[in-house]
Scaffold this active site. Structure first.
Site, PDB file in Angstrom:
ATOM      1  N   SER A   7       0.864  -1.171   0.000  1.00 45.64           N
ATOM      2  CA  SER A   7       0.000   0.000   0.000  1.00 45.64           C
ATOM      3  C   SER A   7       0.904   1.225   0.000  1.00 45.64           C
ATOM      4  CB  SER A   7      -0.945   0.004   1.208  1.00 45.64           C
ATOM      5  OG  SER A   7      -0.223  -0.144   2.418  1.00 45.64           O
ATOM      6  N   GLU A   9       1.355   5.677   0.659  1.00 41.56           N
ATOM      7  CA  GLU A   9       0.857   6.908   1.271  1.00 41.56           C
ATOM      8  C   GLU A   9       1.236   8.129   0.447  1.00 41.56           C
ATOM      9  OE1 GLU A   9       1.051   7.635   5.619  1.00 41.56           O
ATOM     10  OE2 GLU A   9       2.218   9.419   5.056  1.00 41.56           O
ATOM     11  N   ASP A 100      -1.293  15.847  15.511  1.00 38.59           N
ATOM     12  CA  ASP A 100      -0.580  16.900  16.237  1.00 38.59           C
ATOM     13  C   ASP A 100      -1.443  18.143  16.335  1.00 38.59           C
ATOM     14  OD1 ASP A 100       1.802  15.362  16.401  1.00 38.59           O
ATOM     15  OD2 ASP A 100       2.205  15.856  14.300  1.00 38.59           O
ATOM     16  N   PHE A 207      13.049  14.229   9.542  1.00 35.19           N
ATOM     17  CA  PHE A 207      11.870  13.492  10.022  1.00 35.19           C
ATOM     18  C   PHE A 207      12.271  12.549  11.157  1.00 35.19           C
ATOM     19  CE2 PHE A 207       9.770  13.505   5.516  1.00 35.19           C
ATOM     20  CZ  PHE A 207       9.353  14.806   5.708  1.00 35.19           C
ATOM     21  N   HIS A 257       3.858  -0.939   3.730  1.00 35.75           N
ATOM     22  CA  HIS A 257       3.240   0.356   3.427  1.00 35.75           C
ATOM     23  C   HIS A 257       4.366   1.330   3.099  1.00 35.75           C
ATOM     24  CE1 HIS A 257      -0.007   3.319   3.670  1.00 35.75           C
ATOM     25  NE2 HIS A 257       0.791   4.096   4.387  1.00 35.75           N
TER      26      HIS A 257
END
Length: 280
Positions: A7, A9, A100, A207, A257
Site C-alpha cells: 500500500s 501513502e 498533532d 523526520f 506500506h
C-alpha cells in the site's frame, strides 16, 4: 513475484499541477496492485478539503483510498460530519490518528487519544469500515516509558482497529520486537511495517530526528559523506532499504506500506528488486 501485499501513502497536493502529477504517480504505482492508497491529513484538519479531493481522485481512478483522520482539535460533530461525507462517497477505509495540535492551539478537542477516535468510528459507523492506526516500533516520541506506549497501542487495537501501520524505521529488529511485545498483550491484528525510501536524505534525517527514529550510524555517515552526489545517495539508499525489506518479508510481514512523498520512481525500483512488481 512474491505475495506480500503493498500500500502507498500520499500527501494532498497544494497546487493543480501537483494534483495532476499525483494522478500520474497513482497510475505508475497501480501496476503493483496495491491494497489501497492512503492520504494524509494536516494538523487539526488543515488539509481536510484537499485530503477529500485527493481521495476522490484516487477513487475515481478505480482504486481503494484511505483518508487519514486526525482527532486532535476536533469534536464528535466534526468527525461525524467527515465520516458521513466519506460514507456518501463509498469510502469505507480510514487511517485513524491522534495527530498533532496545530501551532497556537491549546486544546486537544473532544478526543484525547486515537483509541477514543477508533471507538467512536466503530460505534457510529458499524463493522463495515476498515480502520488502520499508527504503531511506533521505536516507541512514540512523546512517550517516555515503553510499557505505557505499548499499552496505548493495545488500547487502540482493542477499541476496534482492523490493522496498524508503523512509523518508518531502518532497524527490522525494532519491528519484530515490537510485534512480539504487543502479541503478548493480546493484540492479534496485522501490523504492517511502514517503509520510507531515501527520497532525500536531509529531509528524512530531519523526520527521523523529530520522531525519535534511529538511522544506523554507518548509514548516516555514508549518506553524509556523499554530500551532493545524488546518484550515489539514490543507489546506496536503495541497497539499504532493499536489505531492510528483504528481512521483513523473510520474517513473514503481512504487507508493506510505502511512504512515497508523492513520487513513484524509488518505490517502483524497490518493489522490482523485491519481486513485488509484475515482470520483476
Amino acid at each position: 513475484m512474491t505475495t506480500t501485499p503493498v500500500s502507498f501513502e500520499f500527501f494532498p497536493p497544494n497546487t493543480p499541477v501537483g494534483a495532476e502529477k499525483l494522478k500520474t504517480v497513482v497510475q505508475d504505482l497501480s501496476v503493483l496492485n496495491p491494497q489501497y492508497f492512503s492520504v494524509t491529513y494536516g494538523a487539526g484538519g488543515s488539509t481536510r478539503d484537499k485530503t477529500l479531493a485527493t481521495v476522490m481522485d484516487i477513487a475515481a481512478a478505480g482504486f481503494e483510498a484511505a483518508p487519514h483522520l486526525s482527532c486532535v482539535g476536533s469534536t464528535r460533530e466534526n468527525i461525524a460530519e467527515i465520516l458521513a461525507t466519506y460514507r456518501a462517497q463509498n469510502i469505507r477505509r480510514v487511517v485513524a490518528l491522534r495527530g498533532d495540535l496545530p501551532s497556537g492551539t491549546a486544546t486537544a478537542g473532544e478526543f484525547r487519544y486515537a483509541a477514543e477516535l477508533v471507538r467512536f468510528i466503530r460505534e457510529t459507523q458499524g463493522p463495515d469500515w476498515k480502520i488502520e492506526v499508527a504503531a511506533y516500533p521505536e516507541y512514540h516520541p512523546q512517550q517516555r516509558y515503553a510499557a505505557k506506549d505499548l499499552q496505548h497501542f493495545a488500547d487502540k487495537m482493542g477499541a476496534g482497529a482492523s490493522a496498524a501501520i508503523t512509523q518508518f524505521f531502518f532497524n527490522p529488529d525494532a519491528y519484530f520486537n515490537f510485534v512480539d511485545e504487543v502479541r503478548r498483550l493480546g493484540v492479534d491484528q496485522p501490523i504492517v511495517p511502514g517503509i520510507m525510501p531515501f527520497h532525500n536524505y536531509a529531509r528524512i534525517a530531519q523526520f527521523a530526528q523529530r520522531d525519535g527514529i534511529d538511522i544506523p550510524r554507518w548509514v548516516a555517515l555514508k549518506m553524509e559523506g556523499f554530500m551532493d552526489d545524488s546518484a550515489s545517495i539514490r543507489a546506496f539508499g536503495l541497497d539499504v532499504m532493499t536489505r531492510v525489506c528483504e528481512r521483513l518479508i523473510a520474517g513473514g510481514v503481512p504487507g508493506i506500506h510505502f511512504y512515497t512523498l508523492n513520487q513513484s520512481g524509488l518505490t517502483l525500483e524497490l518493489c522490482k528488486r523485491l519481486n513485488l512488481a509484475p515482470n520483476s
